[in-house]
Design a protein around this motif. Structure first.
Motif, PDB file in Angstrom:
ATOM      1  N   LEU A 119       0.899  -1.360   0.020  1.00  8.42           N
ATOM      2  CA  LEU A 119      -0.053  -0.058   0.075  1.00  8.42           C
ATOM      3  C   LEU A 119       0.873   1.277  -0.029  1.00  8.42           C
ATOM      4  O   LEU A 119       0.430   2.314  -0.187  1.00  8.42           O
ATOM      5  N   GLY A 120       2.079   1.270   0.271  1.00  9.61           N
ATOM      6  CA  GLY A 120       3.015   2.366   0.264  1.00  9.61           C
ATOM      7  C   GLY A 120       4.252   1.734   1.000  1.00  9.61           C
ATOM      8  O   GLY A 120       4.799   0.869   1.207  1.00  9.61           O
ATOM      9  N   LYS A 121       5.088   3.059   1.306  1.00  8.83           N
ATOM     10  CA  LYS A 121       6.299   2.898   1.936  1.00  8.83           C
ATOM     11  C   LYS A 121       6.184   2.912   3.360  1.00  8.83           C
ATOM     12  O   LYS A 121       5.779   3.804   3.866  1.00  8.83           O
ATOM     13  N   ILE A 122       6.963   1.747   3.870  1.00  7.61           N
ATOM     14  CA  ILE A 122       6.918   1.592   5.383  1.00  7.61           C
ATOM     15  C   ILE A 122       8.147   2.165   5.946  1.00  7.61           C
ATOM     16  O   ILE A 122       9.418   2.042   5.567  1.00  7.61           O
ATOM     17  N   VAL A 123       7.980   3.104   6.970  1.00  8.26           N
ATOM     18  CA  VAL A 123       9.085   3.606   7.516  1.00  8.26           C
ATOM     19  C   VAL A 123       9.523   3.548   9.243  1.00  8.26           C
ATOM     20  O   VAL A 123       8.244   4.142   9.664  1.00  8.26           O
ATOM     21  N   THR A 124      10.345   3.105   9.712  1.00  2.83           N
ATOM     22  CA  THR A 124      10.362   3.085  10.882  1.00  2.83           C
ATOM     23  C   THR A 124      11.327   4.397  11.458  1.00  2.83           C
ATOM     24  O   THR A 124      12.415   4.621  10.943  1.00  2.83           O
ATOM     25  N   GLY A 125      10.992   4.924  12.471  1.00  2.00           N
ATOM     26  CA  GLY A 125      11.277   6.232  12.809  1.00  2.00           C
ATOM     27  C   GLY A 125      12.659   6.034  13.400  1.00  2.00           C
ATOM     28  O   GLY A 125      13.165   5.131  13.935  1.00  2.00           O
ATOM     29  N   SER A 126      13.427   7.348  14.045  1.00  3.61           N
ATOM     30  CA  SER A 126      14.802   7.166  14.523  1.00  3.61           C
ATOM     31  C   SER A 126      14.794   8.535  15.373  1.00  3.61           C
ATOM     32  O   SER A 126      14.340   9.317  14.978  1.00  3.61           O
ATOM     33  N   THR A 127      15.601   8.517  16.313  1.00  2.00           N
ATOM     34  CA  THR A 127      15.986   9.517  17.222  1.00  2.00           C
ATOM     35  C   THR A 127      17.167  10.396  16.879  1.00  2.00           C
ATOM     36  O   THR A 127      18.283   9.617  17.147  1.00  2.00           O
ATOM     37  N   PRO A 128      17.307  11.435  16.757  1.00  2.00           N
ATOM     38  CA  PRO A 128      18.431  12.279  16.607  1.00  2.00           C
ATOM     39  C   PRO A 128      19.094  12.170  17.899  1.00  2.00           C
ATOM     40  O   PRO A 128      18.524  12.025  19.050  1.00  2.00           O
ATOM     41  N   ALA A 129      20.527  12.133  17.799  1.00  2.00           N
ATOM     42  CA  ALA A 129      21.266  12.281  19.349  1.00  2.00           C
ATOM     43  C   ALA A 129      20.886  13.284  20.224  1.00  2.00           C
ATOM     44  O   ALA A 129      20.954  14.586  19.858  1.00  2.00           O
ATOM     45  N   THR A 130      20.536  12.926  21.295  1.00  2.00           N
ATOM     46  CA  THR A 130      19.866  13.793  22.185  1.00  2.00           C
ATOM     47  C   THR A 130      21.061  14.502  22.912  1.00  2.00           C
ATOM     48  O   THR A 130      20.845  15.459  23.609  1.00  2.00           O
ATOM     49  N   SER A 131      22.406  14.166  22.930  1.00  2.00           N
ATOM     50  CA  SER A 131      23.363  14.651  23.366  1.00  2.00           C
ATOM     51  C   SER A 131      23.749  15.828  22.604  1.00  2.00           C
ATOM     52  O   SER A 131      24.629  16.978  22.968  1.00  2.00           O
ATOM     53  N   ILE A 132      23.109  16.182  21.238  1.00  2.00           N
ATOM     54  CA  ILE A 132      23.663  17.273  20.441  1.00  2.00           C
ATOM     55  C   ILE A 132      22.385  18.374  20.510  1.00  2.00           C
ATOM     56  O   ILE A 132      21.371  18.021  19.989  1.00  2.00           O
ATOM     57  N   ARG A 133      22.470  19.253  21.413  1.00  2.00           N
ATOM     58  CA  ARG A 133      21.327  20.121  21.816  1.00  2.00           C
ATOM     59  C   ARG A 133      20.862  21.101  20.646  1.00  2.00           C
ATOM     60  O   ARG A 133      19.679  21.405  20.458  1.00  2.00           O
ATOM     61  N   GLU A 134      21.876  21.149  19.472  1.00  2.00           N
ATOM     62  CA  GLU A 134      21.406  21.926  18.325  1.00  2.00           C
ATOM     63  C   GLU A 134      20.407  21.257  17.368  1.00  2.00           C
ATOM     64  O   GLU A 134      19.933  21.766  16.729  1.00  2.00           O
ATOM     65  N   TYR A 135      20.208  20.068  17.894  1.00  2.00           N
ATOM     66  CA  TYR A 135      19.056  19.333  17.165  1.00  2.00           C
ATOM     67  C   TYR A 135      17.508  19.687  17.666  1.00  2.00           C
ATOM     68  O   TYR A 135      16.612  19.189  16.959  1.00  2.00           O
ATOM     69  N   TYR A 136      17.505  19.943  18.938  1.00  2.00           N
ATOM     70  CA  TYR A 136      16.259  20.094  19.681  1.00  2.00           C
ATOM     71  C   TYR A 136      15.743  21.331  19.791  1.00  2.00           C
ATOM     72  O   TYR A 136      16.443  22.409  19.833  1.00  2.00           O
ATOM     73  N   ASP A 137      14.706  21.571  20.199  1.00  2.00           N
ATOM     74  CA  ASP A 137      14.087  22.889  20.543  1.00  2.00           C
ATOM     75  C   ASP A 137      13.750  23.901  19.477  1.00  2.00           C
ATOM     76  O   ASP A 137      13.922  25.051  19.399  1.00  2.00           O
TER      77      ASP A 137
END
Length: 413
Positions: free
Chosen positions: A31-49
Motif C-alpha cells: 500500500l505504500g512505503k513503510i518507515v520506522t522512525g529514529s531519534t537524533p542524538a539527544t546529546s547534541i542540543r542543536e538538534y532540539y527545540d
C-alpha cells in the motif's frame, strides 16, 4: 450465484452504492512505503527545540491528527530523521500504547517506536489510516505473543489486509474523515466547556479570604459569610433496615455530576442482606464518598437531584437545612483545590485508601457562601447549565464513537 458462493466472496458487510468487485488481499507494504522512525542524538542540543515536529507515542493518544508534538527539532535535527509527509499514517509499535494510530497533518519525523506508512498513488491516505484503526486489535494481539510486546518493521510490513479499488477507498476514507473531524470538533467544544466551568467555579465564589466573588449577579451586593458546614447539613441516620430498597436502587457518586446506579463496590457485589445496612438517600440529600475517585484522593461531594435510593454505609449522607440550596454544596466542592483545602485538616487516609472521618467530623470545616438563597440559586443554575452542556457533548461523542466503531466493523473485513 448460490448462497455458499455469496458467503465466500471477499467483500465487507456494508458497501457504498455502485461497488461490487471483490476486495484484494495484499501485504501492508504494497500500500505504500513503510518507515520506522529514529531519534537524533539527544546529546547534541542543536538538534532540539526548533519548529519541526518529532512524533513519539505520547503525541498519539485519542487524537487522529498530529500537528504539534511535545518534543520539537531544529532543521539540523529534522534532517537527521526519516522525514514523513503530511497525510502519512502512524502506528505505535512498541510500549504501553502499542496499537495507537495517528495521521500527520504536517511534515514530521518520528522516534523508533513508530512505524509509518506513506501511501502509494493508487492508495488513499485516509483509507489507510482507517484500515490501520480497524487492524489495530489484531496487530496488538500479535505483538502480545512475544516476550517483549513489539511489532517490528518486517512484521508490520507483512500484515495481510484487504483493500478495494481506489474509488471505493476514497469513499470509505472520506466517511471516516468526516466522522473523526466531527468527533474532534465536539471534543474541542467539550474542553472549552470544562474550562468555562472551571473559570466559573473560581470566579463565582470568593477567593483568598475575600468576602465577595469576582463575578457576581447585579442584584446582589451583601458580603458572603464563612460558616461551618454543620449550619447547612445534618447527618442522616436513615437506614434501609426494612428492606424497602433493593440492589436495583443502589446509587453511587461518580465524576459526573449526577448519582448513578451501581452494584459493585471495591470488587464486592451488594446482596439482598447487605443493602439493609445502606443509607436511604432522598432528593436534596448531600453525599460525601469518603473514598478516592480518579484524581480525588479524599473523595467527592454530590447532591442527590431527584432520585430515591440507597448508598453504601461507607458514604456519609446529610439532610440540608432550609437556609441552603443543597446543590450549592456540590458546586462549592466541585473545585478540586477548594475541596482538598477543606478536607486536608479534617481527614486521615486509612486502610483500602478510605478516608477516616466521622459523619459529623466532615461538617467541622468552614465554607464561604452567600446567605441569600436566591443568589445561591443563581450560582447553581449557571453551573448546572454548563454541566448540562458538558453532559450533552459527552453523549454526542459517545454516540459518534459508537457509530464509527460500527462502520469500522462493517466497512472492513
Amino acid at each position: 450465484m448460490t448462497n455458499k458462493d455469496e458467503s465466500q466472496r471477499k467483500v465487507p458487510k456494508l458497501r457504498f452504492k455502485g461497488f461490487h468487485d471483490d476486495w484484494e488481499q495484499r501485504k501492508l507494504e504494497r500500500l505504500g512505503k513503510i518507515v520506522t522512525g529514529s531519534t537524533p542524538a539527544t546529546s547534541i542540543r542543536e538538534y532540539y527545540d526548533g519548529c519541526f515536529a518529532f512524533v513519539s507515542p505520547a503525541d498519539i493518544q485519542d487524537n487522529r491528527f498530529v500537528e504539534s508534538t511535545k518534543t520539537t527539532l531544529t532543521q539540523a535535527g529534522f534532517k537527521r530523521g526519516r522525514q514523513l509527509p503530511s497525510g502519512a499514517s502512524l502506528f505505535v509499535s512498541i510500549g504501553s500504547t502499542i496499537g495507537k494510530v495517528g495521521q500527520l497533518k504536517v511534515s514530521a519525523t518520528t522516534n523508533q517506536q513508530i512505524n509509518a506508512l506513506i501511501n502509494n498513488s493508487d492508495t488513499d491516505s485516509d483509507f489507510v489510516y482507517s484500515l490501520l484503526e480497524h487492524s489495530s486489535d489484531r496487530l496488538r494481539r500479535f505483538s502480545a505473543t512475544q516476550a517483549v510486546p513489539i511489532l517490528n518493521k518486517k512484521s508490520f510490513s507483512e500484515l495481510r489486509v484487504s483493500t478495494p479499488c481506489l474509488d471505493e477507498q476514497i469513499k470509505i476514507g472520506r466517511l471516516f474523515l468526516v466522522l473523526d473531524n466531527t468527533i474532534a470538533l465536539h471534543q474541542r467544544k467539550l474542553e472549552l466547556l470544562k474550562k468555562l466551568k472551571q473559570g466559573y467555579l473560581q470566579k463565582l465564589f470568593p477567593q483568598d479570604g475575600r468576602k465577595v466573588p469576582q463575578l457576581r449577579f447585579a442584584q446582589f451586593s451583601d458580603d458572603w459569610e464563612k460558616r461551618k458546614l454543620s449550619e447547612f447539613l445534618t447527618p442522616s441516620s436513615d437506614r434501609n433496615n426494612a428492606g424497602k430498597y433493593d440492589q436495583d436502587n443502589i446509587l453511587a457518586a461518580s465524576l459526573g455530576t449526577e448519582l448513578v446506579k451501581k452494584h459493585i463496590f471495591f470488587g464486592l457485589r451488594s446482596t439482598e442482606k447487605s443493602v439493609k445496612s445502606y443509607y436511604i438517600v432522598y432528593p436534596g440529600d448531600v453525599i460525601y464518598t469518603k473514598s478516592p475517585i480518579k484524581g480525588y484522593p479524599n473523595g467527592i461531594v454530590r447532591t442527590n437531584k431527584g432520585v430515591h435510593g440507597i448508598v453504601p454505609s461507607l458514604y456519609c449522607v446529610y439532610h440540608s437545612t432550609h437556609e441552603v440550596n443543597p446543590s450549592i454544596i456540590q458546586v462549592y466542592f466541585e473545585d478540586k483545590y477548594r475541596l482538598d483545602a477543606y478536607l486536608y485538616p479534617l481527614v486521615n487516609v486509612g486502610a483500602r485508601n478510605n478516608v477516616n472521618i466521622t459523619n459529623s467530623g466532615f461538617l467541622e470545616g468552614y465554607i464561604c457562601v452567600s446567605t441569600d438563597i436566591k443568589e445561591q440559586n443563581e450560582v447553581v443554575d449557571i453551573i448546572e447549565l454548563v454541566n448540562d452542556n458538558i453532559a450533552l457533548y459527552h453523549q454526542k461523542i459517545k454516540f459518534l464513537t459508537k457509530l464509527k466503531q460500527g462502520y469500522l466493523n462493517n466497512l472492513f473485513f
